[in-house]
Scaffold this active site. Structure first.
Site, PDB file in Angstrom:
ATOM      1  CG  LEU A 171      -1.867  -1.218   1.311  1.00  0.00           C
ATOM      2  CD1 LEU A 171      -2.765  -1.090   2.531  1.00  0.00           C
ATOM      3  CD2 LEU A 171      -2.704  -1.376   0.049  1.00  0.00           C
ATOM      4  CG  HIS A 203      -3.328   1.347  -2.116  1.00  0.00           C
ATOM      5  ND1 HIS A 203      -1.993   1.190  -2.386  1.00  0.00           N
ATOM      6  CD2 HIS A 203      -3.989   0.566  -3.011  1.00  0.00           C
ATOM      7  CE1 HIS A 203      -1.847   0.341  -3.394  1.00  0.00           C
ATOM      8  NE2 HIS A 203      -3.041  -0.048  -3.800  1.00  0.00           N
ATOM      9  CD  GLN A 230      -5.694  -8.670 -10.721  1.00  0.00           C
ATOM     10  OE1 GLN A 230      -6.699  -8.905 -10.048  1.00  0.00           O
ATOM     11  NE2 GLN A 230      -5.175  -7.455 -10.823  1.00  0.00           N
ATOM     12  CD  GLU A 284     -10.473   9.619 -12.397  1.00  0.00           C
ATOM     13  OE1 GLU A 284      -9.537  10.433 -12.606  1.00  0.00           O
ATOM     14  OE2 GLU A 284     -11.664   9.902 -12.577  1.00  0.00           O
ATOM     15  CB  SER A 306       2.261   2.103  -9.416  1.00  0.00           C
ATOM     16  OG  SER A 306       2.215   0.701  -9.688  1.00  0.00           O
ATOM     17  NE  ARG A 360       2.142  -3.846 -11.966  1.00  0.00           N
ATOM     18  CZ  ARG A 360       2.146  -5.153 -12.061  1.00  0.00           C
ATOM     19  NH1 ARG A 360       3.291  -5.808 -12.008  1.00  0.00           N
ATOM     20  NH2 ARG A 360       1.022  -5.835 -12.214  1.00  0.00           N
TER      21      ARG A 360
END
Length: 278
Positions: A31, A35, A59, A146, A183, A185
């Site tokens: 997180l 988030h 996914q 978004e 992100s 990542r």
């Protein structure tokens, strides 16, 4: 803050809260402040805030990506406690999928362009897990960032298909000071790729400033060229699409809003971003 690892425990824990409005934030953990912004929005708009932390295997079409996805459960719990979550659901894969989920969803073109075209099966996996989580939690509102603009379109279609009485709340992208969209990542980027990555946001800003003044083709070319001026970045796709249908636009004369959506390879890490252009 209550923590549950089983569906049975979660449902029992939520049963005592029925009658109050429930806001739900599904996450895959690792997180960050993006988030946190979702949790705080849910906190402001609901009596009970539920957050799930689950890295959903269905996914991922790249097993290496699934294996490398960052997992920080203890830190996540501290973040959620500070953000004001009431209930945290951290299940195992076996708990969410006691049997293989063989469902195949049809979202028309929504899940077949951009991320859908370059990550086959990704959005079907998203639909599988999100539909299960909605069934477990039964929220009144669910909150999504978004940054995953296409995912929101798919989830809205999922809610409509399933006939759920549920509001999907879209929340603005949260960015680093240099513009890089937050992100999970990002923490996997090398220092060199992290230094190059803000060019993505810069290119989107420059492209949006040209919307309506240059052709769609010229703007697409300029955005791609600006990103790839950074030798460590490679554009996977950049598309200008109608915000409602995700159909690619060929000119600026449509009635709907136009959004620029991009995916970029930064070494081993895939980054996505988007911005309204018109």
């Amino acid at each position: 803050m209550e923590q549950f690892t089983t569906v049975e425990g979660l449902k029992a824990g939520l049963a005592s809260r029925r009658g109050s409005s429930v806001g739900f934030v599904p996450t895959m953990g690792a997180l960050h402040e993006g988030h946190v912004s979702l949790v705080k929005r849910a906190r402001a708009e609901n009596d009970t805030v539920v957050v799930s932390v689950f890295v959903n295997p269905t996914q991922f079409n790249d097993k290496e990506d699934l294996r490398n996805y960052p997992r920080t459960p203890e830190a996540d719990l501290e973040v959620l406690r500070a953000a004001g979550a009431d209930v945290v659901f951290m299940p195992s894969v076996e708990e969410v999928y006691p049997e293989p989920d063989m469902r195949v969803f049809d979202f028309g073109m929504l899940d077949k362009v951009m991320e859908g075209a370059t990550r086959p099966g990704h959005f079907n996996g998203v639909a599988q897990v999100v539909s299960r989580l909605f069934e477990f939690v039964k929220p009144d509102r669910a909150y999504f960032g978004e940054k995953d603009f296409q995912q929101i379109a798919v989830i809205k279609a999922l809610v409509k298909q399933l006939g759920l009485n549920l509001a999907i709340v879209e929340c603005p992208i949260v960015r680093e000071a240099d513009g890089l969209a937050l992100s999970s990542r990002n923490r996997l980027l090398t220092p060199q790729h992290r230094a190059a990555a803000p060019a993505i946001h810069t290119a989107l800003q420059e492209g949006a400033a040209q919307a309506g003044r240059r052709s769609v083709a010229d703007v697409c070319g300029a955005v791609t060229a600006r990103i790839e001026a950074e030798p460590l970045l490679k554009v996977i796709y950049f598309k200008l699409v109608d915000e409602d249908t995700l159909a690619e636009v060929s000119d600026w004369n449509g009635t709907g809003h136009v959004r620029g959506c991009v995916a970029v390879q930064a070494g081993d890490i895939r980054l996505i971003d988007n911005m309204r252009f018109l």
